[in-house]
Write a protein that holds these residues in place. Structure first.
Motif, PDB file in Angstrom:
ATOM      1  N   ARG A 278      14.069  21.131  15.927  1.00  0.00           N
ATOM      2  CA  ARG A 278      14.088  22.363  16.715  1.00  0.00           C
ATOM      3  C   ARG A 278      13.850  22.126  18.205  1.00  0.00           C
ATOM      4  O   ARG A 278      14.422  22.836  19.035  1.00  0.00           O
ATOM      5  N   VAL A 279      13.018  21.170  18.548  1.00  0.00           N
ATOM      6  CA  VAL A 279      12.794  20.896  19.972  1.00  0.00           C
ATOM      7  C   VAL A 279      14.083  20.420  20.643  1.00  0.00           C
ATOM      8  O   VAL A 279      14.486  20.969  21.677  1.00  0.00           O
ATOM      9  N   PRO A 280      14.789  19.421  20.089  1.00  0.00           N
ATOM     10  CA  PRO A 280      16.065  19.033  20.705  1.00  0.00           C
ATOM     11  C   PRO A 280      17.086  20.176  20.725  1.00  0.00           C
ATOM     12  O   PRO A 280      17.853  20.306  21.685  1.00  0.00           O
ATOM     13  N   PHE A 281      17.073  21.005  19.679  1.00  0.00           N
ATOM     14  CA  PHE A 281      18.039  22.104  19.619  1.00  0.00           C
ATOM     15  C   PHE A 281      17.812  23.100  20.756  1.00  0.00           C
ATOM     16  O   PHE A 281      18.753  23.466  21.471  1.00  0.00           O
ATOM     17  N   VAL A 282      16.568  23.552  20.940  1.00  0.00           N
ATOM     18  CA  VAL A 282      16.317  24.567  21.959  1.00  0.00           C
ATOM     19  C   VAL A 282      16.438  23.976  23.358  1.00  0.00           C
ATOM     20  O   VAL A 282      16.856  24.657  24.304  1.00  0.00           O
ATOM     21  N   LEU A 283      16.132  22.691  23.515  1.00  0.00           N
ATOM     22  CA  LEU A 283      16.345  22.036  24.807  1.00  0.00           C
ATOM     23  C   LEU A 283      17.831  21.999  25.155  1.00  0.00           C
ATOM     24  O   LEU A 283      18.216  22.223  26.304  1.00  0.00           O
TER      25      LEU A 283
ATOM     26  N   TYR B 209       5.737  23.155  37.872  1.00  0.00           N
ATOM     27  CA  TYR B 209       5.040  22.097  37.132  1.00  0.00           C
ATOM     28  C   TYR B 209       5.943  21.553  36.035  1.00  0.00           C
ATOM     29  O   TYR B 209       6.474  22.314  35.220  1.00  0.00           O
ATOM     30  N   SER B 210       6.120  20.246  35.985  1.00  0.00           N
ATOM     31  CA  SER B 210       6.969  19.642  34.963  1.00  0.00           C
ATOM     32  C   SER B 210       6.293  19.587  33.595  1.00  0.00           C
ATOM     33  O   SER B 210       6.916  19.875  32.583  1.00  0.00           O
ATOM     34  N   ALA B 211       5.046  19.173  33.527  1.00  0.00           N
ATOM     35  CA  ALA B 211       4.239  19.089  32.295  1.00  0.00           C
ATOM     36  C   ALA B 211       4.571  17.888  31.417  1.00  0.00           C
ATOM     37  O   ALA B 211       3.814  17.561  30.503  1.00  0.00           O
ATOM     38  N   ALA B 212       5.690  17.196  31.669  1.00  0.00           N
ATOM     39  CA  ALA B 212       6.156  16.159  30.742  1.00  0.00           C
ATOM     40  C   ALA B 212       5.102  15.084  30.478  1.00  0.00           C
ATOM     41  O   ALA B 212       4.841  14.730  29.329  1.00  0.00           O
TER      42      ALA B 212
ATOM     43  N   ASN C  24       3.185  14.238  26.845  1.00  0.00           N
ATOM     44  CA  ASN C  24       3.829  13.053  26.266  1.00  0.00           C
ATOM     45  C   ASN C  24       5.260  13.333  25.822  1.00  0.00           C
ATOM     46  O   ASN C  24       5.685  12.953  24.724  1.00  0.00           O
ATOM     47  N   PHE C  25       6.011  13.982  26.710  1.00  0.00           N
ATOM     48  CA  PHE C  25       7.380  14.371  26.395  1.00  0.00           C
ATOM     49  C   PHE C  25       8.348  13.653  27.325  1.00  0.00           C
ATOM     50  O   PHE C  25       8.221  13.720  28.546  1.00  0.00           O
ATOM     51  N   VAL C  26       9.318  12.949  26.738  1.00  0.00           N
ATOM     52  CA  VAL C  26      10.332  12.250  27.522  1.00  0.00           C
ATOM     53  C   VAL C  26      11.479  13.213  27.802  1.00  0.00           C
ATOM     54  O   VAL C  26      12.101  13.737  26.882  1.00  0.00           O
ATOM     55  N   LEU C  27      11.740  13.452  29.073  1.00  0.00           N
ATOM     56  CA  LEU C  27      12.798  14.377  29.457  1.00  0.00           C
ATOM     57  C   LEU C  27      14.154  13.859  29.008  1.00  0.00           C
ATOM     58  O   LEU C  27      14.465  12.678  29.182  1.00  0.00           O
ATOM     59  N   PRO C  28      14.996  14.723  28.440  1.00  0.00           N
ATOM     60  CA  PRO C  28      16.367  14.300  28.138  1.00  0.00           C
ATOM     61  C   PRO C  28      17.126  14.044  29.432  1.00  0.00           C
ATOM     62  O   PRO C  28      16.775  14.570  30.492  1.00  0.00           O
ATOM     63  N   PRO C  29      18.182  13.240  29.370  1.00  0.00           N
ATOM     64  CA  PRO C  29      18.889  12.835  30.592  1.00  0.00           C
ATOM     65  C   PRO C  29      19.379  14.003  31.444  1.00  0.00           C
ATOM     66  O   PRO C  29      19.300  13.942  32.674  1.00  0.00           O
ATOM     67  N   GLY C  30      19.893  15.061  30.827  1.00  0.00           N
ATOM     68  CA  GLY C  30      20.390  16.190  31.606  1.00  0.00           C
ATOM     69  C   GLY C  30      19.292  16.877  32.397  1.00  0.00           C
ATOM     70  O   GLY C  30      19.472  17.224  33.569  1.00  0.00           O
ATOM     71  N   SER C  31      18.141  17.067  31.759  1.00  0.00           N
ATOM     72  CA  SER C  31      17.015  17.707  32.437  1.00  0.00           C
ATOM     73  C   SER C  31      16.504  16.836  33.574  1.00  0.00           C
ATOM     74  O   SER C  31      16.183  17.323  34.659  1.00  0.00           O
TER      75      SER C  31
ATOM     76  N   PHE D  74      21.554  15.070  22.430  1.00  0.00           N
ATOM     77  CA  PHE D  74      21.241  14.390  23.665  1.00  0.00           C
ATOM     78  C   PHE D  74      21.747  12.954  23.644  1.00  0.00           C
ATOM     79  O   PHE D  74      21.652  12.255  22.639  1.00  0.00           O
ATOM     80  N   LEU D  75      22.296  12.547  24.773  1.00  0.00           N
ATOM     81  CA  LEU D  75      22.719  11.160  24.925  1.00  0.00           C
ATOM     82  C   LEU D  75      21.567  10.358  25.524  1.00  0.00           C
ATOM     83  O   LEU D  75      20.835  10.847  26.373  1.00  0.00           O
ATOM     84  N   HIS D  76      21.423   9.159  25.070  1.00  0.00           N
ATOM     85  CA  HIS D  76      20.323   8.322  25.564  1.00  0.00           C
ATOM     86  C   HIS D  76      20.807   7.441  26.709  1.00  0.00           C
ATOM     87  O   HIS D  76      21.941   6.978  26.713  1.00  0.00           O
ATOM     88  N   LEU D  77      19.922   7.232  27.669  1.00  0.00           N
ATOM     89  CA  LEU D  77      20.252   6.356  28.797  1.00  0.00           C
ATOM     90  C   LEU D  77      20.384   4.913  28.319  1.00  0.00           C
ATOM     91  O   LEU D  77      19.734   4.512  27.371  1.00  0.00           O
TER      92      LEU D  77
END
Length: 231
Positions: free
Chosen positions: A71-76, A125-128, A132-139, A228-231
């Motif tokens: 659900r987290v990847p989906f809503v992101l 504020y990013s909060a990442a 402990n959250f790794v931002l997806p490449p688009g974000s 999400f695509l990974h770097l």
């Protein structure tokens, strides 16, 4: 969750109610529907603002709790689609930030062309790093394209909370106002002033897309891939 109203040539997208305006799939869908309405209208500017003390406090974590891995990847992804719709919109966009914009709320604010913020309350504020959250490449690409390298580093790796005054000093916002009313009024004034000028909507959208080609390409790939695509 949100509403769309018209005032002359300006549309106002409002996150309604005294809530944290967290992004769920339902809110993302509603925003995208309003943006689709805006894109086919003859309006010439969009102002986004909020009720209450939050512009947005990020993702709807309650919605993600039953299945966080999916659900987290989906809503992101849905939020990044909102960002892409804003980047493609054929009119200038103004974020009247009348409260905190954190995590996904920061991304939503940064997706607008112009940001106006109140100085008496609220922060960006990013909060990442703190969750402990790794931002997806688009974000990550969105933040990198809208911030100086130092601000981007401090946002992501230090978790710096930028008040309105701090945000104005480092160029995260375009205008600093006394309170919510003044913030919204300034956004409307800027939108109405620019809407009255003789510019072409298709050309405006093309100019914006030409400014952020790598960002748009990344968001489009993630959206078309369904993940999400990974770097």
């Amino acid at each position: 969750m949100c509403s769309l109203e018209r005032f002359g040539s300006v549309l106002v997208l409002r996150l309604t109610g005294e809530t944290e305006h967290r992004f769920s799939p339902a809110l993302c869908l509603q925003i995208r529907q309003h943006l689709a309405t805006a894109a086919t209208s003859d309006a010439r500017a969009l102002v986004t603002t909020n009720d209450g003390k939050y512009f947005s406090n990020g993702l709807d974590l309650e919605w993600t709790k039953p299945e966080p891995e999916t659900r987290v990847p989906f809503v992101l992804r849905e939020l990044e689609r909102v960002v892409l719709d804003l980047l493609r919109l054929n009119m200038p966009t103004y974020a009247a930030i009348c409260g905190h914009a954190a995590a996904g709320g920061l991304l939503f604010a940064m997706a607008h062309d112009h940001r106006i913020m109140r100085k008496d309350r609220g922060f960006l504020y990013s909060a990442a790093v703190d969750i402990n959250f790794v931002l997806p490449p688009g974000s990550s690409a969105l933040m990198r394209s809208k911030m100086t390298p130092k601000v981007f580093k401090d946002m992501v790796l230090k978790g710096v909370k930028y008040t309105g005054i701090m945000a104005n000093e480092v160029g995260l916002i375009d205008s600093l106002q006394e309170d919510s009313d003044a913030t919204f009024n300034e956004a409307m004034n800027q939108a109405e002033s620019f809407a009255a000028r003789s510019w072409n909507k298709a050309a405006y959208a093309g100019l914006r897309l030409s400014m952020y080609p790598e960002l748009v390409e990344r968001l489009e790939k993630e959206s078309n891939a369904g993940g999400f695509l990974h770097l």
